[in-house]
Motif scaffolding. Structure first.
Motif, PDB file in Angstrom:
ATOM      1  N   SER A   9      -3.395  -3.048  90.599  1.00  0.00           N
ATOM      2  CA  SER A   9      -2.183  -2.384  90.098  1.00  0.00           C
ATOM      3  C   SER A   9      -2.504  -1.657  88.798  1.00  0.00           C
ATOM      4  O   SER A   9      -3.518  -1.926  88.157  1.00  0.00           O
ATOM      5  CB  SER A   9      -1.065  -3.403  89.855  1.00  0.00           C
ATOM      6  OG  SER A   9      -1.465  -4.336  88.866  1.00  0.00           O
ATOM      7  N   TYR A  10      -1.632  -0.718  88.446  1.00  0.00           N
ATOM      8  CA  TYR A  10      -1.861   0.053  87.227  1.00  0.00           C
ATOM      9  C   TYR A  10      -0.507   0.478  86.657  1.00  0.00           C
ATOM     10  O   TYR A  10       0.514   0.494  87.352  1.00  0.00           O
ATOM     11  CB  TYR A  10      -2.738   1.281  87.526  1.00  0.00           C
ATOM     12  CG  TYR A  10      -3.229   2.000  86.290  1.00  0.00           C
ATOM     13  CD1 TYR A  10      -4.258   1.471  85.523  1.00  0.00           C
ATOM     14  CD2 TYR A  10      -2.648   3.201  85.871  1.00  0.00           C
ATOM     15  CE1 TYR A  10      -4.713   2.109  84.383  1.00  0.00           C
ATOM     16  CE2 TYR A  10      -3.095   3.845  84.735  1.00  0.00           C
ATOM     17  CZ  TYR A  10      -4.125   3.299  83.984  1.00  0.00           C
ATOM     18  OH  TYR A  10      -4.562   3.929  82.845  1.00  0.00           O
ATOM     19  N   LYS A  11      -0.532   0.793  85.412  1.00  0.00           N
ATOM     20  CA  LYS A  11       0.638   1.314  84.705  1.00  0.00           C
ATOM     21  C   LYS A  11       1.314   2.410  85.537  1.00  0.00           C
ATOM     22  O   LYS A  11       0.610   3.263  86.066  1.00  0.00           O
ATOM     23  CB  LYS A  11       0.131   1.873  83.369  1.00  0.00           C
ATOM     24  CG  LYS A  11       1.129   2.538  82.479  1.00  0.00           C
ATOM     25  CD  LYS A  11       0.385   3.036  81.233  1.00  0.00           C
ATOM     26  CE  LYS A  11       1.295   3.770  80.285  1.00  0.00           C
ATOM     27  NZ  LYS A  11       0.575   4.202  79.071  1.00  0.00           N
ATOM     28  N   PRO A  12       2.627   2.361  85.723  1.00  0.00           N
ATOM     29  CA  PRO A  12       3.637   1.560  85.032  1.00  0.00           C
ATOM     30  C   PRO A  12       4.078   0.293  85.775  1.00  0.00           C
ATOM     31  O   PRO A  12       5.275  -0.028  85.756  1.00  0.00           O
ATOM     32  CB  PRO A  12       4.799   2.541  84.912  1.00  0.00           C
ATOM     33  CG  PRO A  12       4.707   3.362  86.173  1.00  0.00           C
ATOM     34  CD  PRO A  12       3.249   3.475  86.485  1.00  0.00           C
ATOM     35  N   ALA A  13       3.148  -0.427  86.395  1.00  0.00           N
ATOM     36  CA  ALA A  13       3.493  -1.680  87.089  1.00  0.00           C
ATOM     37  C   ALA A  13       3.532  -2.821  86.078  1.00  0.00           C
ATOM     38  O   ALA A  13       2.740  -3.767  86.135  1.00  0.00           O
ATOM     39  CB  ALA A  13       2.483  -1.960  88.196  1.00  0.00           C
ATOM     40  N   TYR A  14       4.480  -2.729  85.141  1.00  0.00           N
ATOM     41  CA  TYR A  14       4.561  -3.721  84.057  1.00  0.00           C
ATOM     42  C   TYR A  14       5.002  -5.091  84.550  1.00  0.00           C
ATOM     43  O   TYR A  14       4.899  -6.077  83.810  1.00  0.00           O
ATOM     44  CB  TYR A  14       5.529  -3.226  82.980  1.00  0.00           C
ATOM     45  CG  TYR A  14       5.129  -1.903  82.375  1.00  0.00           C
ATOM     46  CD1 TYR A  14       3.899  -1.748  81.742  1.00  0.00           C
ATOM     47  CD2 TYR A  14       5.980  -0.807  82.455  1.00  0.00           C
ATOM     48  CE1 TYR A  14       3.515  -0.538  81.204  1.00  0.00           C
ATOM     49  CE2 TYR A  14       5.604   0.420  81.907  1.00  0.00           C
ATOM     50  CZ  TYR A  14       4.379   0.549  81.291  1.00  0.00           C
ATOM     51  OH  TYR A  14       4.002   1.758  80.755  1.00  0.00           O
ATOM     52  N   ILE A  15       5.447  -5.155  85.781  1.00  0.00           N
ATOM     53  CA  ILE A  15       5.883  -6.431  86.338  1.00  0.00           C
ATOM     54  C   ILE A  15       4.738  -7.443  86.380  1.00  0.00           C
ATOM     55  O   ILE A  15       4.963  -8.651  86.408  1.00  0.00           O
ATOM     56  CB  ILE A  15       6.471  -6.209  87.759  1.00  0.00           C
ATOM     57  CG1 ILE A  15       7.201  -7.467  88.232  1.00  0.00           C
ATOM     58  CG2 ILE A  15       5.388  -5.804  88.746  1.00  0.00           C
ATOM     59  CD1 ILE A  15       7.980  -7.268  89.509  1.00  0.00           C
ATOM     60  N   TYR A  16       3.491  -6.943  86.358  1.00  0.00           N
ATOM     61  CA  TYR A  16       2.333  -7.842  86.406  1.00  0.00           C
ATOM     62  C   TYR A  16       1.886  -8.314  85.026  1.00  0.00           C
ATOM     63  O   TYR A  16       0.852  -8.978  84.905  1.00  0.00           O
ATOM     64  CB  TYR A  16       1.181  -7.160  87.146  1.00  0.00           C
ATOM     65  CG  TYR A  16       1.507  -6.851  88.589  1.00  0.00           C
ATOM     66  CD1 TYR A  16       1.666  -7.872  89.514  1.00  0.00           C
ATOM     67  CD2 TYR A  16       1.673  -5.541  89.023  1.00  0.00           C
ATOM     68  CE1 TYR A  16       1.986  -7.593  90.837  1.00  0.00           C
ATOM     69  CE2 TYR A  16       1.980  -5.246  90.338  1.00  0.00           C
ATOM     70  CZ  TYR A  16       2.145  -6.279  91.250  1.00  0.00           C
ATOM     71  OH  TYR A  16       2.458  -6.000  92.553  1.00  0.00           O
TER      72      TYR A  16
END
Length: 499
Positions: A9-16
């Motif tokens: 995953s990568y930004k903007p997947a801030y859920i991680y």
């Protein structure tokens, strides 16, 4: 040096959580410094998928990112398209092709100067025939009458004169040597070969481990002879091995994983994580470099109101201790232990919980709070955006993180940067740093221990104020982005030299 950054995953997947921020910050700094970087990732965003174009470059804050579809969700993230692209890209390396073309061109040119055995034999026969004709002529002259007989001196002079034409065989050999010399000019030295090879080396920097993007990327990269760096981000700790599918993890590690990992260079973020890795295996190399942590570019020293009037983070004797939990909400974070500690407190307090997680687990925690009769002292404020996060941190007395395992914990740096002290479990990667600098408290992972620390902290107003005033400046020095960038670049270069 071409650096592939690979993560599921990568930004903007801030859920991680924190790793998303740290990985993106690393990539942004590398690009800004002029490095050739490409991020390979999936469209993962929890249960949802991003809508970015797949397989094509998308610039995320100037970083070239290729997103690919995944055919399985969290936590496996299987993406055949990403793996196919990686296999194709690191095989057909442009610099490597140019290097081999250069060598072949040199071989072709040298062959133009190389005489065949037939050419050498024909030339030798021709010169030998001329030499026999010379001796035949001399013998005929010796058979003439005494009047016309040549003296030895005349014969010698005649031989010398005629042998001037025999300089041609010497010229022939000089020609051969000259061509050999020309040939050697096209032969690259060992130094030239090593320099050219280093220029075309890829660095494959893989983040986290227990997902199919990371594992198969490692296999492909090893088969293609590329240099691999693995940043586990806590995924190879004892807690990780014994949590969630632990039988599968242990069997995989014994049969396959260990053999893959021993060929990797390791980047870890704390001494705690380094010890976890060395207990597990002996990697090619291991280096401790802190995470990049995104801090506000402009900030006012905590303890000053926006109007300029001084208000240190103190509270009246009867005021509640303002506690903050800011992280993903999952079992690993130990909120159940904190709840049991809070139920024993005799001091006024209020806990704000900022973050998201599985709704089923959040429901279970709320039921636990009801049973412990502390629900009225807890507020669930949800996930905060970047700007909101730092404002909320600054208005609390203490950040609490009772985690079962943290390789680093970005939120500790974020909290101290805003002047808010921390109470951590001894399982948090930055616990030793906090101890050494006296920026907070470290507790055994047990409700009774946390309870005792919280009651003690309530009466240590002077220490809270000292941390508030001194920690922000020290944090910005110790976790300076430019210094961290130089550490990462040095690490990459050392690995290339090693390879």
């Amino acid at each position: 040096m071409r650096i592939f950054q690979i993560n599921a995953s990568y930004k903007p997947a801030y859920i991680y959580g924190g790793p998303t921020m740290s990985i993106s910050k690393l990539c942004e700094k590398l690009v800004k410094s002029g490095q050739q970087v490409e991020v390979l990732t999936t469209l993962a965003n929890g249960k949802q998928e991003f809508s970015y174009p797949t397989g094509k470059i998308t610039l995320i804050d100037r970083v070239p990112v290729r997103f690919f579809k995944r055919i399985s969700k969290d936590h496996t993230h299987f993406s055949p398209a990403l793996l196919r692209y990686l296999n194709r890209t690191i095989t057909n390396n442009t610099s490597s092709t140019n290097f081999h073309e250069s060598i072949n061109e040199g071989r072709k040119t040298k062959d133009e100067f190389k005489l065949t055995n037939q050419q050498i034999s024909e030339s030798t026969i021709k010169k030998s025939h001329e030499f026999n004709e010379l001796h035949k002529s001399i013998n005929e002259e010796r058979k003439t009458n005494d009047d016309s007989k040549l003296t030895n001196q005349q014969i010698n002079e005649s031989t010398i004169k005629r042998s001037t034409n025999w300089h041609e065989p010497n010229e022939f050999h000089e020609s051969i040597n000259e061509r050999r010399k020309t040939k050697d000019e096209f032969k690259p030295s060992n130094k030239q070969i090593n320099t050219s090879t280093n220029k075309q080396l890829n660095i494959i920097h893989i983040h986290a481990w227990w997902n199919l993007v990371s594992v198969f990327s490692c296999i492909i990269s090893l088969r293609r002879g590329n240099t691999i760096i693995l940043s586990p981000h806590g995924s190879l700790s004892d807690y990780s091995f014994n949590n969630r599918s632990f039988w599968v993890k242990n069997i995989f590690h014994l049969l396959i994983g260990k053999r893959l990992l021993k060929h990797c260079h390791f980047h870890v973020t704390t001494e705690k994580e380094k010890k976890d890795i060395l207990r597990l295996l002996n990697p090619k190399s291991i280096r401790v470099i802190s995470n990049f942590v995104q801090l506000p570019s402009s900030w006012k020293p905590p303890g000053f109101a926006e109007g300029g009037s001084k208000h240190p983070k103190i509270f009246p004797p009867n005021d509640a201790l303002k506690l903050l939990f800011l992280s993903r909400i999952e079992e690993k974070k130990g909120l159940d232990i904190l709840f049991k500690a809070l139920a024993q407190l005799d001091i006024p307090y209020h806990l704000n919980i900022a973050g998201t997680g599985a709704q089923s687990y959040i429901s279970a925690l709320k039921k636990l709070a009801d049973r412990l009769n502390i629900s009225h002292k807890i507020s669930w404020i949800g996930m905060l955006n970047y700007k909101e996060k730092f404002k909320v941190i600054q208005h609390h007395h203490l950040l609490v993180l009772p985690s079962h395992d943290e390789n680093f914990a970005n939120v500790v740096v974020e909290s101290l940067a805003m002047g808010t002290a921390v109470l951590l479990s001894e399982k948090v990667g930055l616990a030793q740093y906090v101890k050494e600098n006296n920026w907070g408290w470290v507790s055994p992972l047990h409700p009774d221990a946390f309870c005792k620390h919280l009651e003690s902290i309530f009466y240590q107003k002077d220490q809270l104020q000292t941390i508030c005033q001194k920690a922000p400046e020290k944090i910005r020095t110790d976790f300076n982005s430019q210094r961290l960038l130089e550490d990462y670049l040095q690490f990459y270069r050392q690995i290339l030299e090693h390879e």
